[in-house]
Design a protein around this motif. Structure first.
Motif, PDB file in Angstrom:
ATOM      1  N   ASP A 286       0.847  -1.185   0.000  1.00  0.00           N
ATOM      2  CA  ASP A 286       0.000   0.000   0.000  1.00  0.00           C
ATOM      3  C   ASP A 286       0.888   1.242   0.000  1.00  0.00           C
ATOM      4  N   GLY A 287       0.583   2.182  -0.880  1.00  0.00           N
ATOM      5  CA  GLY A 287       1.405   3.376  -1.006  1.00  0.00           C
ATOM      6  C   GLY A 287       2.362   3.331  -2.181  1.00  0.00           C
ATOM      7  N   LEU A 288       2.539   2.164  -2.805  1.00  0.00           N
ATOM      8  CA  LEU A 288       3.386   2.078  -3.990  1.00  0.00           C
ATOM      9  C   LEU A 288       2.771   2.892  -5.124  1.00  0.00           C
ATOM     10  N   ALA A 289       3.568   3.739  -5.755  1.00  0.00           N
ATOM     11  CA  ALA A 289       3.089   4.580  -6.858  1.00  0.00           C
ATOM     12  C   ALA A 289       3.958   4.333  -8.083  1.00  0.00           C
ATOM     13  N   LEU A 290       3.311   4.078  -9.210  1.00  0.00           N
ATOM     14  CA  LEU A 290       3.997   3.837 -10.479  1.00  0.00           C
ATOM     15  C   LEU A 290       3.731   4.987 -11.437  1.00  0.00           C
ATOM     16  N   PRO A 291       4.634   5.246 -12.378  1.00  0.00           N
ATOM     17  CA  PRO A 291       4.403   6.303 -13.364  1.00  0.00           C
ATOM     18  C   PRO A 291       3.214   5.974 -14.261  1.00  0.00           C
ATOM     19  N   ASP A 292       2.389   6.966 -14.515  1.00  0.00           N
ATOM     20  CA  ASP A 292       1.269   6.782 -15.440  1.00  0.00           C
ATOM     21  C   ASP A 292       1.800   6.400 -16.823  1.00  0.00           C
ATOM     22  N   GLY A 293       1.076   5.531 -17.497  1.00  0.00           N
ATOM     23  CA  GLY A 293       1.434   5.176 -18.863  1.00  0.00           C
ATOM     24  C   GLY A 293       2.573   4.191 -18.988  1.00  0.00           C
ATOM     25  N   THR A 294       2.974   3.542 -17.898  1.00  0.00           N
ATOM     26  CA  THR A 294       3.984   2.479 -17.997  1.00  0.00           C
ATOM     27  C   THR A 294       3.465   1.404 -18.950  1.00  0.00           C
ATOM     28  N   ASP A 295       4.312   0.942 -19.855  1.00  0.00           N
ATOM     29  CA  ASP A 295       3.848  -0.035 -20.843  1.00  0.00           C
ATOM     30  C   ASP A 295       3.599  -1.400 -20.224  1.00  0.00           C
ATOM     31  N   LEU A 296       4.562  -1.923 -19.477  1.00  0.00           N
ATOM     32  CA  LEU A 296       4.453  -3.282 -18.944  1.00  0.00           C
ATOM     33  C   LEU A 296       4.857  -3.302 -17.481  1.00  0.00           C
ATOM     34  N   VAL A 297       4.014  -3.924 -16.660  1.00  0.00           N
ATOM     35  CA  VAL A 297       4.340  -4.180 -15.262  1.00  0.00           C
ATOM     36  C   VAL A 297       4.344  -5.688 -15.046  1.00  0.00           C
ATOM     37  N   THR A 298       5.410  -6.211 -14.462  1.00  0.00           N
ATOM     38  CA  THR A 298       5.473  -7.623 -14.086  1.00  0.00           C
ATOM     39  C   THR A 298       5.524  -7.729 -12.562  1.00  0.00           C
ATOM     40  N   VAL A 299       4.823  -8.733 -12.046  1.00  0.00           N
ATOM     41  CA  VAL A 299       4.833  -9.038 -10.611  1.00  0.00           C
ATOM     42  C   VAL A 299       4.946 -10.559 -10.513  1.00  0.00           C
ATOM     43  N   SER A 300       6.138 -11.048 -10.237  1.00  0.00           N
ATOM     44  CA  SER A 300       6.356 -12.494 -10.280  1.00  0.00           C
ATOM     45  C   SER A 300       6.790 -13.039  -8.928  1.00  0.00           C
ATOM     46  N   TYR A 301       6.062 -14.046  -8.458  1.00  0.00           N
ATOM     47  CA  TYR A 301       6.376 -14.735  -7.195  1.00  0.00           C
ATOM     48  C   TYR A 301       6.487 -13.728  -6.042  1.00  0.00           C
ATOM     49  N   VAL A 302       5.587 -12.759  -6.024  1.00  0.00           N
ATOM     50  CA  VAL A 302       5.604 -11.699  -5.018  1.00  0.00           C
ATOM     51  C   VAL A 302       4.292 -11.636  -4.244  1.00  0.00           C
ATOM     52  N   LEU A 303       3.164 -11.852  -4.905  1.00  0.00           N
ATOM     53  CA  LEU A 303       1.873 -11.655  -4.254  1.00  0.00           C
ATOM     54  C   LEU A 303       1.742 -12.503  -2.988  1.00  0.00           C
ATOM     55  N   GLY A 304       2.310 -13.693  -2.999  1.00  0.00           N
ATOM     56  CA  GLY A 304       2.231 -14.569  -1.844  1.00  0.00           C
ATOM     57  C   GLY A 304       3.034 -14.085  -0.656  1.00  0.00           C
ATOM     58  N   GLU A 305       3.930 -13.125  -0.877  1.00  0.00           N
ATOM     59  CA  GLU A 305       4.730 -12.576   0.220  1.00  0.00           C
ATOM     60  C   GLU A 305       4.019 -11.429   0.930  1.00  0.00           C
ATOM     61  N   LEU A 306       2.917 -10.958   0.365  1.00  0.00           N
ATOM     62  CA  LEU A 306       2.285  -9.742   0.854  1.00  0.00           C
ATOM     63  C   LEU A 306       1.058 -10.028   1.705  1.00  0.00           C
TER      64      LEU A 306
END
Length: 338
Positions: free
Chosen positions: A153-173
């Motif tokens: 919560d609080g993570l901010a990404l630049p608008d218009g980023t072409d590709l975001v990957t999230v690998s083997y991370v969701l289970g850690e949160l």
């Protein structure tokens, strides 16, 4: 899933890993791996990473990075097949650690000239990832930015980023952080690829994230052939795929195995904001080859989950069925060429 294109074969972290890990005694690596297996995945708050120092990170990279790379590359191969002609100019790898997913993006779009930013909470992981990337043939990896950031919560990404990957991370949160990461990826990106272990729990995390991507207005392009609800009844089965991983000699020593390969099982979803055509149907289990027939378990746009039998009397279709792999599109001629 089929083996990656030969043109992509050199864009892997294996050689760089071998060089950087030469100085780590296998016994020390094995001990660190034993501890990390028990504590790292799924139990790490974003402000207290378990990867405490270089030996932890090096051991973990030897243990997991090759498999994570191959799983992400397989997912991106399926994504690319549905989005021919598209390539990212900007890529952000959330929770990217030592950069396995970023290596997979570089392999998927070699020479595309994209920029990559890796975000992670563990500084030792970012440091090793940066060292590995210096050995890469890809300019995108050599010039990647490695930034320490809390993932949640609080993570901010630049608008218009072409590709975001999230690998083997969701289970850690924690649940709230997991929802925040998926929401921010969906808000900021033109394309999102989420990959988790191919376990029942990993599938449930992907299924939940898939629903959130759809609610945010994205279109699912892989592996699902539709944007309707997943037809699997939770608790009865789970959607996952497999890819083969080549083991290095150190990898075999760290993992205590003798075979030169292993099969990594993973669940994933890829979604986009632009026009793209999902698969006609996806092979969701390993095909069963019988005398004169092939049994294919499919997820199809209209029918949902079901089994189709292709017999020898069907000629070319039967020959194609004998060559099809778990995770492929069926019939194969429906796969767009790129």
């Amino acid at each position: 899933m089929h083996a990656p294109d030969a043109a992509l074969a050199d864009e892997t972290p294996h050689t760089a890993l071998a060089g950087l890990l030469d100085g780590l005694p296998p016994r020390q690596a094995a001990q660190a791996v034993d501890r990390l297996i028990g504590h790292y995945r799924g139990r790490t708050p974003t402000d207290a990473p378990v990867l405490r120092d270089r030996s932890d990170v090096a051991a973990y990279a030897a243990y997991r990075m090759p498999a994570t790379f191959e799983a992400v590359r397989a997912a991106l191969d399926a994504f690319r097949a549905r989005t021919p002609g598209w390539a990212p100019a900007t890529h952000i790898d959330i929770g990217g650690g030592t950069g396995a997913a970023s290596w997979a993006v570089a392999a998927a779009w070699p020479g595309a000239g994209h920029s990559t930013t890796v975000l992670d909470w563990a500084e030792p992981a970012l440091t090793l990832g940066r060292e590995l990337a210096r050995q890469a043939p890809s300019e995108a990896l050599r010039t990647a930015r490695w930034q320490r950031r809390a993932i949640g919560d609080g993570l901010a990404l630049p608008d218009g980023t072409d590709l975001v990957t999230v690998s083997y991370v969701l289970g850690e949160l924690a649940e709230a952080d997991r929802h925040a990461v998926v929401a921010e990826a969906a808000r900021a990106a033109q394309a999102v690829a989420l990959i988790e272990p191919g376990t029942p729990d990993g599938y449930l995390r992907i299924r939940e994230a898939r629903d959130r991507l759809l609610a945010a207005g994205l279109r699912i392009v892989a592996p699902c052939p539709h944007g309707a609800s997943c037809p699997i009844e939770p608790g009865t089965d789970w959607c996952h795929f497999a890819t083969r991983v080549r083991r290095s000699s150190l990898h075999r020593r760290v993992k205590g195995g003798s075979l030169p390969y292993e099969d990594e099982k993973f669940s994933y979803v890829a979604a986009v904001r632009f026009d793209a055509t999902p698969a006609g149907a996806r092979v969701v289990r390993r095909p069963q080859i019988r005398k004169g027939q092939v049994l294919l378990d499919l997820c199809a746009p209209e029918e949902g989950l079901g089994r189709t039998t292709v017999t020898k009397r069907q000629g070319p279709l039967y020959r194609a069925a004998r060559d099809v792999s778990w995770g492929d599109v069926w019939p194969p001629e429906e796969e767009p060429r790129h």
